[in-house]
Scaffold this active site. Sequence first.
Site, PDB file in Angstrom:
ATOM      1  N   TYR A 270       0.838  -1.203   0.000  1.00  0.00           N
ATOM      2  CA  TYR A 270       0.000   0.000   0.000  1.00  0.00           C
ATOM      3  C   TYR A 270       0.872   1.252   0.000  1.00  0.00           C
ATOM      4  O   TYR A 270       0.596   2.216  -0.716  1.00  0.00           O
ATOM      5  CB  TYR A 270      -0.923   0.001   1.225  1.00  0.00           C
ATOM      6  CG  TYR A 270      -1.949   1.102   1.169  1.00  0.00           C
ATOM      7  CD1 TYR A 270      -3.193   0.887   0.566  1.00  0.00           C
ATOM      8  CD2 TYR A 270      -1.672   2.372   1.675  1.00  0.00           C
ATOM      9  CE1 TYR A 270      -4.125   1.904   0.479  1.00  0.00           C
ATOM     10  CE2 TYR A 270      -2.601   3.391   1.592  1.00  0.00           C
ATOM     11  CZ  TYR A 270      -3.829   3.149   0.996  1.00  0.00           C
ATOM     12  OH  TYR A 270      -4.750   4.160   0.902  1.00  0.00           O
TER      13      TYR A 270
ATOM     14  N   HIS B 219     -21.642  14.211 -27.191  1.00  0.00           N
ATOM     15  CA  HIS B 219     -21.185  13.312 -28.258  1.00  0.00           C
ATOM     16  C   HIS B 219     -21.021  11.872 -27.788  1.00  0.00           C
ATOM     17  O   HIS B 219     -21.122  10.948 -28.580  1.00  0.00           O
ATOM     18  CB  HIS B 219     -19.863  13.817 -28.859  1.00  0.00           C
ATOM     19  CG  HIS B 219     -18.746  13.977 -27.877  1.00  0.00           C
ATOM     20  ND1 HIS B 219     -18.792  14.901 -26.866  1.00  0.00           N
ATOM     21  CD2 HIS B 219     -17.573  13.329 -27.737  1.00  0.00           C
ATOM     22  CE1 HIS B 219     -17.671  14.819 -26.159  1.00  0.00           C
ATOM     23  NE2 HIS B 219     -16.922  13.867 -26.656  1.00  0.00           N
TER      24      HIS B 219
ATOM     25  N   ALA C  69       0.731  15.103 -22.347  1.00  0.00           N
ATOM     26  CA  ALA C  69       0.330  13.779 -22.833  1.00  0.00           C
ATOM     27  C   ALA C  69       1.216  13.281 -23.987  1.00  0.00           C
ATOM     28  O   ALA C  69       1.564  12.113 -24.046  1.00  0.00           O
ATOM     29  CB  ALA C  69      -1.134  13.821 -23.275  1.00  0.00           C
TER      30      ALA C  69
ATOM     31  N   ASP D 166       0.741  20.474 -20.084  1.00  0.00           N
ATOM     32  CA  ASP D 166      -0.146  19.321 -20.300  1.00  0.00           C
ATOM     33  C   ASP D 166       0.613  18.434 -21.282  1.00  0.00           C
ATOM     34  O   ASP D 166       0.656  18.699 -22.479  1.00  0.00           O
ATOM     35  CB  ASP D 166      -1.488  19.805 -20.861  1.00  0.00           C
ATOM     36  CG  ASP D 166      -2.445  18.651 -21.145  1.00  0.00           C
ATOM     37  OD1 ASP D 166      -2.016  17.481 -21.060  1.00  0.00           O
ATOM     38  OD2 ASP D 166      -3.617  18.912 -21.463  1.00  0.00           O
TER      39      ASP D 166
ATOM     40  N   LYS E 194      -0.887   7.973 -23.366  1.00  0.00           N
ATOM     41  CA  LYS E 194      -0.408   8.293 -24.721  1.00  0.00           C
ATOM     42  C   LYS E 194       1.097   7.976 -24.768  1.00  0.00           C
ATOM     43  O   LYS E 194       1.476   6.839 -24.932  1.00  0.00           O
ATOM     44  CB  LYS E 194      -0.685   9.772 -25.046  1.00  0.00           C
ATOM     45  CG  LYS E 194      -2.147  10.078 -25.345  1.00  0.00           C
ATOM     46  CD  LYS E 194      -2.963  10.303 -24.130  1.00  0.00           C
ATOM     47  CE  LYS E 194      -4.321  10.881 -24.420  1.00  0.00           C
ATOM     48  NZ  LYS E 194      -5.148  10.957 -23.194  1.00  0.00           N
TER      49      LYS E 194
ATOM     50  N   PHE F 255      -7.435  20.979 -23.864  1.00  0.00           N
ATOM     51  CA  PHE F 255      -8.180  19.775 -24.226  1.00  0.00           C
ATOM     52  C   PHE F 255      -9.462  19.719 -23.374  1.00  0.00           C
ATOM     53  O   PHE F 255      -9.532  20.353 -22.320  1.00  0.00           O
ATOM     54  CB  PHE F 255      -7.319  18.527 -24.023  1.00  0.00           C
ATOM     55  CG  PHE F 255      -7.991  17.314 -24.564  1.00  0.00           C
ATOM     56  CD1 PHE F 255      -8.229  17.193 -25.921  1.00  0.00           C
ATOM     57  CD2 PHE F 255      -8.432  16.309 -23.725  1.00  0.00           C
ATOM     58  CE1 PHE F 255      -8.902  16.088 -26.427  1.00  0.00           C
ATOM     59  CE2 PHE F 255      -9.104  15.199 -24.228  1.00  0.00           C
ATOM     60  CZ  PHE F 255      -9.337  15.088 -25.573  1.00  0.00           C
ATOM     61  N   ASP F 256     -10.476  18.923 -23.797  1.00  0.00           N
ATOM     62  CA  ASP F 256     -11.790  19.044 -23.144  1.00  0.00           C
ATOM     63  C   ASP F 256     -11.805  18.666 -21.658  1.00  0.00           C
ATOM     64  O   ASP F 256     -12.478  19.321 -20.870  1.00  0.00           O
ATOM     65  CB  ASP F 256     -12.914  18.364 -23.940  1.00  0.00           C
ATOM     66  CG  ASP F 256     -12.776  16.864 -24.069  1.00  0.00           C
ATOM     67  OD1 ASP F 256     -11.779  16.306 -23.587  1.00  0.00           O
ATOM     68  OD2 ASP F 256     -13.676  16.235 -24.669  1.00  0.00           O
TER      69      ASP F 256
HETATM   70  C1  P61 Z   1      -7.988  11.657 -26.573  1.00  0.00           C
HETATM   71  F1  P61 Z   1     -13.138  11.793 -26.433  1.00  0.00           F
HETATM   72  N1  P61 Z   1      -7.170  12.629 -24.547  1.00  0.00           N
HETATM   73  O1  P61 Z   1      -7.330  12.521 -27.211  1.00  0.00           O
HETATM   74  P1  P61 Z   1      -6.909  11.142 -19.652  1.00  0.00           P
HETATM   75  N2  P61 Z   1      -4.725  16.248 -22.029  1.00  0.00           N
HETATM   76  C2  P61 Z   1      -4.703  15.935 -23.335  1.00  0.00           C
HETATM   77  C3  P61 Z   1      -5.419  14.829 -23.791  1.00  0.00           C
HETATM   78  O2  P61 Z   1      -5.397  14.530 -25.082  1.00  0.00           O
HETATM   79  C4  P61 Z   1      -6.177  14.028 -22.852  1.00  0.00           C
HETATM   80  C5  P61 Z   1      -6.126  14.409 -21.479  1.00  0.00           C
HETATM   81  C6  P61 Z   1      -5.411  15.514 -21.108  1.00  0.00           C
HETATM   82  C7  P61 Z   1      -7.945  11.706 -25.107  1.00  0.00           C
HETATM   83  C8  P61 Z   1      -8.876  10.798 -24.339  1.00  0.00           C
HETATM   84  C9  P61 Z   1     -10.222  11.393 -24.357  1.00  0.00           C
HETATM   85  O3  P61 Z   1     -13.813  13.470 -24.449  1.00  0.00           O
HETATM   86  C10 P61 Z   1     -12.644  12.772 -24.392  1.00  0.00           C
HETATM   87  O4  P61 Z   1      -5.780  10.211 -19.339  1.00  0.00           O
HETATM   88  C11 P61 Z   1      -3.938  16.784 -24.285  1.00  0.00           C
HETATM   89  O5  P61 Z   1      -7.810  10.688 -20.752  1.00  0.00           O
HETATM   90  O6  P61 Z   1      -7.661  11.519 -18.411  1.00  0.00           O
HETATM   91  C12 P61 Z   1      -6.947  12.920 -23.266  1.00  0.00           C
HETATM   92  O7  P61 Z   1      -6.185  12.468 -20.162  1.00  0.00           O
HETATM   93  C13 P61 Z   1      -6.859  13.633 -20.438  1.00  0.00           C
HETATM   94  C14 P61 Z   1     -11.093  11.254 -25.416  1.00  0.00           C
HETATM   95  C15 P61 Z   1     -10.569  12.230 -23.329  1.00  0.00           C
HETATM   96  C16 P61 Z   1     -12.293  11.925 -25.433  1.00  0.00           C
HETATM   97  C17 P61 Z   1     -11.795  12.896 -23.324  1.00  0.00           C
HETATM   98  O8  P61 Z   1      -8.616  10.745 -27.142  1.00  0.00           O
END
Ligand code: P61
Length: 458
Positions: A70, A449, A216, A214, A257, A123-124
């Site tokens: 742990y 979506h 990724a 950020d 990623k 990003f969203d």
């Molecule tokens: C993607 F449809 N991306 O591109 P987590 N920062 C950035 C990202 O690209 C990102 C995150 C933070 C995704 C997954 C995804 O509505 C959606 O590990 C630049 O996914 O928490 C994630 O990282 C978040 C797809 C996320 C989506 C949200 O496909």
Amino acid sequence: MYQAEPFKIKMVESIRLLSKEERERSIEKAGYNPFLLRSDEVYIDLLTDSGTGAMSDRQWAGLMLGDESYAGSRNFYHLEETVQDLTGYKYVIPTHQGRGAEQVLFPLLVRKDGQYVLGNMHFDTTRAHIELSRAKAVDFISSEALDTAKEHPFKGNFDLEAMEKFIQKKGRDAIAAIVTTVTCNSVGGQPISMENIKGAYAIGQKYQIPVVIDSARFAENAYFIKQREQGYAHKSISEIVLEQFSYGDAFTMSAKKDGLVNIGGVLAIRENKELFHRCQAMVVPLEGFPTYGGLAGRDMEALAIGLKEVVEEDYLTQRISQVGLLGKLLQDTGIPVQSPIGGHAVFVDVGRILPDMPKSQYPAHAFAVALYVESGIRAVEIGSLLYGRDPETGEDGLSDLELLRLTIPRRVYTDNHMRYIADSIAKVYAKRDEVKGIAFEYEPPILRHFTARFRLVD
Ligand code: P61
């Protein structure tokens, strides 16, 4: 430069193309929303590059070395040391994925309601965590990014001048943080130059605003810097990565990623011990004890190994050139795509393919439905459907661009799959007059979506 895969395959997973009749039935059953298809109904899955990559034999072996204590797991120390060496950041906290790091950090950076968080393009999920922290996310993406036909080596760059003017207008106390997203996902996996990353940090220093990276796709960004920016051709990827991270005070990382793992994330603080202690305190209720943060010991081991593999230049050359190959095959057929081609995906400009289809019929989503029926390929819309309605007026069809993202998982598909994808897009393109628009049967109030259902319209 063309390079064959720098790996050989020792385990395979079967995929099957359903018949056209089965695909028609599947997509109808899924309410014409590719997110609602079962993965068994998909032949080639280009929905995301997040958590969909293949681990190496060394990573799989690492899983067997998981220490599931742990507290104080030895895999945590391996991960900590790896991240420190890679980035130069002192304080490292594992999280379950990128948004886990965001949910810990952003509420601590926002000092009062209504502050702004400035980015090249958020990003969203990042935007969502900024808004949940009662701040407002503002984008300062360079204008080149919005013209998909315009070639520019660093379309992910900030418009630094506009950002600095905004800070001067609102006053530095109105700004909670600057977020530098490498590569910039929302405009096509487009890189940001070292000069621009450095410039954003200089603004942060000048006005005493913390800068968060950020990160990724940090390795893909470093590769583009090496290829395209003067003065970096002779540096190693690791050297470029280290310099990139030096222009930030903290970083969040979705390790799904460039971490080359199926689950995982990192939150790291460069040297601010006080901020680190506050993050450490919040990670306990939100993610888990600070030496595991939502991950199993074995996950941390696989991630430590993945972070070393991703900066290998052979890996990155093949990765970026595979995405580039798909882009080139499409460009050669005359299909408009975000150019130059980005790091993790090819973005098809469906707004230019179906210029007469109203934005409220979501042309890029309509193209995705037609592509699935044609070929069994699942792709994702990045356009007016994803953007959502104006929260005040309810107005729809608001995105500047109607893009279809063909996102390439890492080390999963071969160049032959790229050829199949390009041929399939070309077939739908040739019959583009037959692509039907879509209309809502069910529209969820937020993040519509993912779970919406649609019907086809003529
Ligand atoms: C993607 F449809 N991306 O591109 P987590 N920062 C950035 C990202 O690209 C990102 C995150 C933070 C995704 C997954 C995804 O509505 C959606 O590990 C630049 O996914 O928490 C994630 O990282 C978040 C797809 C996320 C989506 C949200 O496909």
